[in-house]
Every structure is written in structure tokens, then in C-alpha cells.
Scaffold this active site. Structure first.
Site, PDB file in Angstrom:
ATOM      1  N   PRO A 190     -13.184  78.330 -67.378  1.00  0.00           N
ATOM      2  CA  PRO A 190     -14.109  77.420 -66.692  1.00  0.00           C
ATOM      3  C   PRO A 190     -15.242  78.167 -66.008  1.00  0.00           C
ATOM      4  CG  PRO A 190     -11.824  76.993 -66.053  1.00  0.00           C
ATOM      5  CD  PRO A 190     -11.827  78.271 -66.792  1.00  0.00           C
ATOM      6  N   ARG A 250     -19.745  76.196 -89.104  1.00  0.00           N
ATOM      7  CA  ARG A 250     -20.756  75.313 -89.706  1.00  0.00           C
ATOM      8  C   ARG A 250     -22.056  76.062 -89.996  1.00  0.00           C
ATOM      9  NH1 ARG A 250     -20.364  69.774 -89.367  1.00  0.00           N
ATOM     10  NH2 ARG A 250     -22.631  69.600 -89.394  1.00  0.00           N
TER      11      ARG A 250
HETATM   12  N1  LIG Z   1     -13.724  77.094 -71.981  1.00  0.00           N
HETATM   13  C1  LIG Z   1     -13.331  76.380 -71.170  1.00  0.00           C
HETATM   14  C2  LIG Z   1     -12.941  75.429 -70.190  1.00  0.00           C
HETATM   15  C3  LIG Z   1     -11.753  75.300 -69.471  1.00  0.00           C
HETATM   16  C4  LIG Z   1     -10.537  76.147 -69.462  1.00  0.00           C
HETATM   17  C5  LIG Z   1     -10.484  77.315 -70.224  1.00  0.00           C
HETATM   18  C6  LIG Z   1      -9.377  78.141 -70.160  1.00  0.00           C
HETATM   19  C7  LIG Z   1      -8.315  77.800 -69.324  1.00  0.00           C
HETATM   20  C8  LIG Z   1      -7.102  78.409 -68.978  1.00  0.00           C
HETATM   21  C9  LIG Z   1      -6.447  77.591 -68.067  1.00  0.00           C
HETATM   22  N2  LIG Z   1      -7.233  76.508 -67.852  1.00  0.00           N
HETATM   23  C10 LIG Z   1      -6.883  75.412 -66.944  1.00  0.00           C
HETATM   24  C11 LIG Z   1      -7.672  75.529 -65.692  1.00  0.00           C
HETATM   25  C12 LIG Z   1      -8.184  74.387 -65.124  1.00  0.00           C
HETATM   26  C13 LIG Z   1      -8.918  74.475 -63.936  1.00  0.00           C
HETATM   27  C14 LIG Z   1      -9.145  75.703 -63.333  1.00  0.00           C
HETATM   28  C15 LIG Z   1      -9.967  75.816 -62.071  1.00  0.00           C
HETATM   29  N3  LIG Z   1      -9.269  75.288 -60.939  1.00  0.00           N
HETATM   30  C16 LIG Z   1     -10.029  75.455 -59.703  1.00  0.00           C
HETATM   31  C17 LIG Z   1      -8.996  75.471 -58.581  1.00  0.00           C
HETATM   32  C18 LIG Z   1      -7.677  75.778 -59.250  1.00  0.00           C
HETATM   33  C19 LIG Z   1      -7.940  75.902 -60.713  1.00  0.00           C
HETATM   34  C20 LIG Z   1      -8.645  76.837 -63.906  1.00  0.00           C
HETATM   35  C21 LIG Z   1      -7.903  76.762 -65.104  1.00  0.00           C
HETATM   36  C22 LIG Z   1      -8.376  76.604 -68.578  1.00  0.00           C
HETATM   37  C23 LIG Z   1      -9.477  75.781 -68.640  1.00  0.00           C
HETATM   38  N4  LIG Z   1     -11.862  74.218 -68.664  1.00  0.00           N
HETATM   39  N5  LIG Z   1     -13.077  73.668 -68.861  1.00  0.00           N
HETATM   40  C24 LIG Z   1     -13.773  74.373 -69.780  1.00  0.00           C
HETATM   41  N6  LIG Z   1     -15.063  74.095 -70.202  1.00  0.00           N
END
Ligand SMILES: N#Cc1c(-c2ccc3ccn(Cc4ccc(CN5CCCC5)cc4)c3c2)n[nH]c1N
Length: 238
Positions: free
Chosen positions: A88, A153
């Protein structure tokens, strides 16, 4: 182009890549996708991949060791590859970055975490940290599939002769025009007359106007660097 995906849910990747354009590209040998289960790179009998976060906080964090062992296993062949961590916190993935990946990388490793994220020290072994958008997913796998799909693609020949990624709207700088097919009249909802006219010049102009209208409405941020002709059409719409 070869993609190597590190994940604790290999079936998510394996299921998706069998279908559509990606499936055809795999069958043609244009692209290769190898999926590795991070649990196969653990050293305990429970195949543990996560632990409690140092400093406290909600949820679990993925441990570095499985990622390190998997990355070292891949690097043993000493072939060049771009290591991309999905996160994220990553830089925004765009069509432009997809083009860059396709042009610059023969092989990419897509590293997918889960839980609340992964040990920060994994980033010492990656080249790029990428996010597919400003929304929260439950893991990196969907993001990895977005990257694989959009990059494949762009590979010449991947879409087959009749299609071309160049026609994809984000390549042109604005959204797509509306599409119609049979029947001509569905419960009174008719196909625009111009599309039945056979006048290809008129059809092209109608499609451009519709594309610019859609872009002005939904994604005005894309309306940069328009050609003078497109700008003239856009001004007519305003
Ligand atoms: N590319 C991409 C992504 C991802 C993504 C990518 C990789 C992982 C590995 C684990 N997670 C789950 C997650 C969900 C939220 C958070 C942040 N929070 C803030 C306070 C506590 C946690 C951290 C991890 C992932 C999410 N989410 N959105 C995108 N565009």
C-alpha cells in the site's frame, strides 16, 4: 517475459493466469509464470510465515526469512530480474510503468505479502515498491495479477493480430468510446444510427467525441497534451 510470484496463496495466481489473454500468451510461450509458495521456504515444521509486530499493534507481520530464502533461491541462477514488492506504500502503478516494465525487464519477481504487511528488512532485497491504487486490499496477489495482466497485454503478439495494446485507451491519453453489438434494438434501446451508417469517417469522429466526452466527465485529469484537433472537438463539447 517471465514472472515469478512469491505468495502464501499460489492458487490465487494459478487460477487467474489460465484464462483469457494471459492463458493464450502462456500457451503461445510469449510469457511464463512460475508461482512459489513462501511456506516452502520456511524452516519450521509448522511452516510459520508471520509473527507479532515488535513495538505492539494490531495484527501479524510476515517474517523476513521465507522471503529471503525464496529470493536467494531465485537468484541462484544469476539471471537478471526486477524484484517488485506489492505494498500500500508503494509508488502508483500506471500504464506508463507497465510499459516501462515490459520494455526494461525480461524477468520480474512479484513479491506478495499478507496480514498487516511484511518485515521492512525485505525491502533491502527489492528494486521497486509498487501500489496499484489508493484503496486497501488484503494482500499483494491481486496487485501482482494486475501487473502481470497489464504488462503481458503490451508484449507484441500477446493480444493476437486483430487487437493491439496501442488502441487501449490509457495509451491514447483518454478513455474509450462506447461499444455496441447485436441486437440493433434491445427493448427499445437502439444502437446509435451513426454506427449503422457505414460512414467510417463519421463513425471515427463520433467515437472521438464520445471518448472525449466520457473523459471530460469521469477523468478530466487525463486530458493533457491533446492534439489541436482533439482540443477543438473538446471545446465544442464544453
Ligand atoms: N499493491 C497493493 C495494495 C495493497 C496491499 C499490498 C500488499 C499487502 C500485504 C498485506 N496487505 C494488507 C494490508 C492492508 C492494509 C495495510 C495498512 N494498514 C495501515 C494500518 C495497519 C495496516 C497494510 C497491509 C497488503 C495490501 N493494498 N492496496 C493496494 N493498492
Amino acid at each position: 517475459m517471465k514472472f515469478e510470484v512469491l505468495t502464501i496463496f499460489p492458487e490465487i495466481i494459478e487460477c487467474y493466469i489460465k484464462h483469457g489473454v494471459l492463458g493464450k500468451a502462456l500457451n503461445k510461450g510469449i510469457v511464463e509464470v512460475k508461482v512459489y509458495n513462501l511456506r516452502d521456504f520456511t524452516s519450521d515444521k509448522h511452516k510459520k510465515v508471520d509473527d507479532y509486530p515488535y513495538g505492539g499493534g494490531a495484527g501479524m507481520v510476515m517474517q523476513i526469512e521465507p522471503f529471503y530464502n525464496a529470493i536467494m533461491h531465485l537468484k541462484a541462477d544469476e539471471k537478471p530480474r526486477k524484484l517488485v514488492l506489492l505494498s500500500p506504500q508503494g509508488r502508483k502503478f500506471t500504464q506508463k510503468l507497465a510499459q516501462k516494465f515490459m520494455e526494461e525487464s525480461k524477468a520480474m519477481v512479484l513479491i506478495c505479502g499478507r496480514y498487516e504487511g511484511i518485515d521492512e528488512r525485505v525491502k533491502a532485497f527489492v528494486d521497486e515498491e509498487v501500489s496499484i491504487g489508493d484503496y486497501v486490499l488484503s494482500g499483494g496477489e491481486l496487485a501482482a495479477l494486475v501487473i502481470i495482466d497489464s504488462v503481458v497485454r503490451l508484449i507484441p503478439g500477446a493480444l493476437g493480430d486483430e487487437l493491439s495494446a496501442v488502441e487501449d485507451s490509457f495509451m491514447k491519453g483518454f478513455l474509450d468510446y462506447p461499444h455496441y453489438t447485436r441486437p440493433e434494438d434491445f427493448k427499445g434501446m437502439k444502437v446509435p444510427e451513426v454506427l449503422l451508417s457505414g460512414d467510417h469517417k463519421k463513425i471515427a469522429l463520433w467515437r472521438k467525441r464520445q471518448a472525449l466526452k466520457n473523459t471530460l466527465k469521469n477523468r478530466p485529469d487525463l486530458l493533457k497534451n491533446l492534439s489541436p484537433e482533439d482540443m477543438r472537438i473538446l471545446k465544442e463539447l464544453c
